[in-house]
Scaffold this motif. Structure first.
Motif, mmCIF file in Angstrom:
data_model
loop_
_atom_site.group_PDB
_atom_site.id
_atom_site.type_symbol
_atom_site.label_atom_id
_atom_site.label_comp_id
_atom_site.label_asym_id
_atom_site.label_seq_id
_atom_site.Cartn_x
_atom_site.Cartn_y
_atom_site.Cartn_z
ATOM 1 N N ALA A 26 17.372 -37.308 -16.237
ATOM 2 C CA ALA A 26 17.128 -38.756 -16.203
ATOM 3 C C ALA A 26 16.054 -39.126 -15.184
ATOM 4 N N ALA A 27 15.954 -38.335 -14.100
ATOM 5 C CA ALA A 27 14.963 -38.605 -13.050
ATOM 6 C C ALA A 27 13.636 -37.892 -13.308
ATOM 7 N N GLY A 28 13.557 -37.167 -14.435
ATOM 8 C CA GLY A 28 12.320 -36.468 -14.750
ATOM 9 C C GLY A 28 12.060 -35.243 -13.885
ATOM 10 N N ILE A 29 13.133 -34.648 -13.350
ATOM 11 C CA ILE A 29 13.000 -33.458 -12.496
ATOM 12 C C ILE A 29 13.395 -32.232 -13.314
ATOM 13 N N SER A 30 12.622 -31.167 -13.214
ATOM 14 C CA SER A 30 12.908 -29.963 -13.994
ATOM 15 C C SER A 30 14.247 -29.338 -13.594
ATOM 16 N N SER A 31 15.020 -28.909 -14.606
ATOM 17 C CA SER A 31 16.306 -28.252 -14.326
ATOM 18 C C SER A 31 16.121 -26.864 -13.709
ATOM 19 N N HIS A 32 14.891 -26.344 -13.723
ATOM 20 C CA HIS A 32 14.629 -25.035 -13.129
ATOM 21 C C HIS A 32 14.909 -25.019 -11.627
ATOM 22 N N PHE A 33 14.953 -26.194 -11.002
ATOM 23 C CA PHE A 33 15.218 -26.251 -9.557
ATOM 24 C C PHE A 33 16.713 -26.106 -9.239
ATOM 25 N N ILE A 34 17.573 -26.325 -10.231
ATOM 26 C CA ILE A 34 19.017 -26.348 -9.959
ATOM 27 C C ILE A 34 19.537 -24.999 -9.454
ATOM 28 N N PRO A 35 19.165 -23.859 -10.072
ATOM 29 C CA PRO A 35 19.629 -22.577 -9.516
ATOM 30 C C PRO A 35 19.174 -22.324 -8.077
ATOM 31 N N LEU A 36 18.048 -22.911 -7.665
ATOM 32 C CA LEU A 36 17.608 -22.779 -6.260
ATOM 33 C C LEU A 36 18.593 -23.480 -5.329
ATOM 34 N N ILE A 37 19.104 -24.625 -5.779
ATOM 35 C CA ILE A 37 20.090 -25.376 -4.979
ATOM 36 C C ILE A 37 21.385 -24.571 -4.897
ATOM 37 N N TRP A 38 21.831 -24.045 -6.036
ATOM 38 C CA TRP A 38 23.057 -23.243 -6.048
ATOM 39 C C TRP A 38 22.918 -22.014 -5.148
ATOM 40 N N LYS A 39 21.759 -21.363 -5.199
ATOM 41 C CA LYS A 39 21.536 -20.164 -4.383
ATOM 42 C C LYS A 39 21.627 -20.503 -2.896
ATOM 43 N N ALA A 52 18.177 -29.218 3.481
ATOM 44 C CA ALA A 52 17.675 -27.929 3.951
ATOM 45 C C ALA A 52 17.328 -26.968 2.808
ATOM 46 N N VAL A 53 17.644 -27.342 1.563
ATOM 47 C CA VAL A 53 17.274 -26.491 0.420
ATOM 48 C C VAL A 53 15.750 -26.438 0.343
ATOM 49 N N PRO A 54 15.157 -25.244 0.338
ATOM 50 C CA PRO A 54 13.689 -25.173 0.364
ATOM 51 C C PRO A 54 13.048 -25.440 -1.001
ATOM 52 N N SER A 55 11.803 -25.926 -0.954
ATOM 53 C CA SER A 55 10.884 -25.937 -2.111
ATOM 54 C C SER A 55 11.315 -26.804 -3.279
ATOM 55 N N LEU A 56 11.919 -27.973 -2.996
ATOM 56 C CA LEU A 56 12.251 -28.907 -4.067
ATOM 57 C C LEU A 56 11.265 -30.076 -4.056
ATOM 58 N N ALA A 58 10.150 -33.973 -3.862
ATOM 59 C CA ALA A 58 10.702 -35.047 -3.016
ATOM 60 C C ALA A 58 11.757 -35.852 -3.764
ATOM 61 N N ALA A 59 11.534 -36.098 -5.056
ATOM 62 C CA ALA A 59 12.494 -36.891 -5.834
ATOM 63 C C ALA A 59 13.852 -36.194 -5.910
ATOM 64 N N ALA A 60 13.863 -34.854 -5.901
ATOM 65 C CA ALA A 60 15.128 -34.112 -5.971
ATOM 66 C C ALA A 60 15.954 -34.321 -4.708
ATOM 67 N N TYR A 61 15.294 -34.306 -3.535
ATOM 68 C CA TYR A 61 16.029 -34.525 -2.271
ATOM 69 C C TYR A 61 16.669 -35.914 -2.262
ATOM 70 N N ALA A 62 15.922 -36.918 -2.727
ATOM 71 C CA ALA A 62 16.456 -38.288 -2.747
ATOM 72 C C ALA A 62 17.680 -38.366 -3.663
ATOM 73 N N LEU A 63 17.595 -37.719 -4.825
ATOM 74 C CA LEU A 63 18.712 -37.731 -5.776
ATOM 75 C C LEU A 63 19.923 -36.997 -5.209
ATOM 76 N N LEU A 64 19.694 -35.851 -4.577
ATOM 77 C CA LEU A 64 20.801 -35.084 -3.992
ATOM 78 C C LEU A 64 21.508 -35.886 -2.911
ATOM 79 N N ARG A 65 20.737 -36.577 -2.069
ATOM 80 C CA ARG A 65 21.343 -37.377 -0.985
ATOM 81 C C ARG A 65 22.204 -38.501 -1.563
ATOM 82 N N GLN A 66 21.729 -39.070 -2.674
ATOM 83 C CA GLN A 66 22.380 -40.243 -3.251
ATOM 84 C C GLN A 66 23.662 -39.896 -4.015
ATOM 85 N N LYS A 67 23.697 -38.709 -4.686
ATOM 86 C CA LYS A 67 24.764 -38.468 -5.654
ATOM 87 C C LYS A 67 25.542 -37.167 -5.485
ATOM 88 N N PHE A 68 25.134 -36.275 -4.572
ATOM 89 C CA PHE A 68 25.731 -34.945 -4.562
ATOM 90 C C PHE A 68 26.131 -34.476 -3.164
#
Length: 381
Positions: A26-39, A52-56, A58-68
């Motif tokens: 929905a935020a237009g962020i590639s799902s390829h980044f999700i396994p990096l977060i899990w790792k 602190a998750v590397p190499s995401l 900027a929009a992904a960090y904002a989404l993670l802070r807001q919802k996860f």
């Protein structure tokens, strides 16, 4: 007048795969980044900071802070057996309920294969829970005494492996802890799909799901979870005994269950693992062994005989004698050529053995800590 805006929804686990993928899409962020977060969370289980998750992006960090959150469950207690082969984890969920998971360590070099020492070394199997409590009400199983309380989300199932990874490198996962996995089917499938992808990369052949025999779910199991092992808690060779010790069996007649298993095996070509708890004078006599042998003679199956662990002093069942277990095994092996093993008991000093996984938490206002009564209905490697 102050506005009465509703509180924000609770933060979700990053391991709730469908939800995080949907939010990223929905935020237009590639799902390829999700396994990096899990790792990152897997390698840093104590970190609560997704920034602190590397190499995401900027929009992904904002989404993670807001919802996860990295994890929504917390590891409350880890109890280790005296021989250090078993560690039982008490895990508190975000709804305040608790479940247990058990790490079992095996040294494969201690056995023999074709008369020669086995290769390999120590490997760890994690027994995970899929529900808080269980609807099935099996009379020999401590979890059945709890009744059903709630399903775990797929993220809460995966988080058990994240917590366990602090203690062992997990090679095998068995869904034989609290609950009936096929009664939480969608979360089960989603969790296993996460566990078999990056960064966990577990082989589906090293994952086993145990069920009392939910026929409609068995019918779609191979399609949804190819190469995953299926174990069936049969526990009796005829419908009457099964209904006596497993009330839920009334909904799954033995004939229809065996038809579903035959269809599953024809389609999957996989061995079916049969769990059979040995109850003195109930299902452990020679005639029962012959009945079971005839029931399974058209299957490629392995029967796992499970010594019964009495659940407190009020148990109406008794443990079968070693002599009866050996006779039973001899009939299945010798007459019906069915591979038959006897369950190795582990973790009994921490109530981590089969049939003992039930969580009992005293009123915390009394100052008591968590008491583990425990209950794993089945453990197989």
């Amino acid at each position: 007048m102050a506005s009465s805006s509703s509180p924000p929804p609770p933060l979700r686990s990053v391991f709730d795969a469908a939800y995080i993928r949907g939010e990223f899409a929905a935020a237009g962020i590639s799902s390829h980044f999700i396994p990096l977060i899990w790792k990152y969370v897997l390698q840093n289980p104590r970190s609560g900071d997704l920034d602190a998750v590397p190499s995401l992006p900027a929009a992904a960090y904002a989404l993670l802070r807001q919802k996860f959150r990295p994890t929504t469950s917390t590891l409350t207690t880890a109890a280790e057996s005296k021989d250090r082969t078993t560690t039982k984890l008490l895990i508190r969920l975000k709804n305040g309920e608790s479940v247990e998971a058990v790490i079992m360590r095996y040294d494969t070099r201690l056995g023999k294969y074709d008369g020669k020492p086995r290769p390999g070394g120590v490997r760890s199997t994690l027994c995970v829970s899929s529900q808080v409590g269980c609807k099935m009400g099996c009379r020999f199983c401590a979890t059945g005494t709890m009744g059903f309380k709630s399903n775990l989300s797929s993220g809460e199932i995966v988080e058990q492996l994240v917590h366990a990874s602090r203690y062992s490198q997990i090679r095998n996962v068995v869904f034989m802890g609290m609950g009936e996995p096929l009664n939480n089917y969608n979360a089960l499938v989603e969790a296993i799909q996460v566990l078999t992808g990056p960064p966990f990369q577990l082989s589906p052949k090293r994952i086993t799901v145990s069920t009392v025999g939910i026929i409609h779910s068995i019918n779609k199991f191979n399609n949804d979870l190819p190469h995953v092992n299926l174990a069936v808690s049969l526990h009796a060779p005829d419908q009457d005994i099964r209904c006596h010790i497993m009330p839920a069996a009334r909904a799954f007649p033995l004939g229809k269950l065996m038809d579903a298993l035959q269809s599953y095996q024809n389609e999957s070509k996989r061995t079916i693992f049969i769990e059979y708890i040995m109850l003195d004078g109930v299902n452990d006599q020679e005639q029962h062994a012959h009945q079971l042998g005839k029931l399974l003679e058209t299957f490629k199956a392995v029967v796992n005989l499970i010594p019964f662990n009495p659940i407190g002093s009020s148990s109406t069942f008794k443990t079968s004698s070693d002599q009866n277990v050996k006779k039973f095994q001899k009939v299945l092996r010798g007459i019906y050529s069915i591979r038959t093993t006897v369950r190795q008991q582990m973790g009994q000093d921490i109530a981590g053995a089969c049939g003992q996984l039930v969580v009992s938490l005293p009123d915390e206002r009394s100052g008591g800590g968590a008491t583990l009564l425990s209950d794993i209905e089945d453990i197989r490697i």
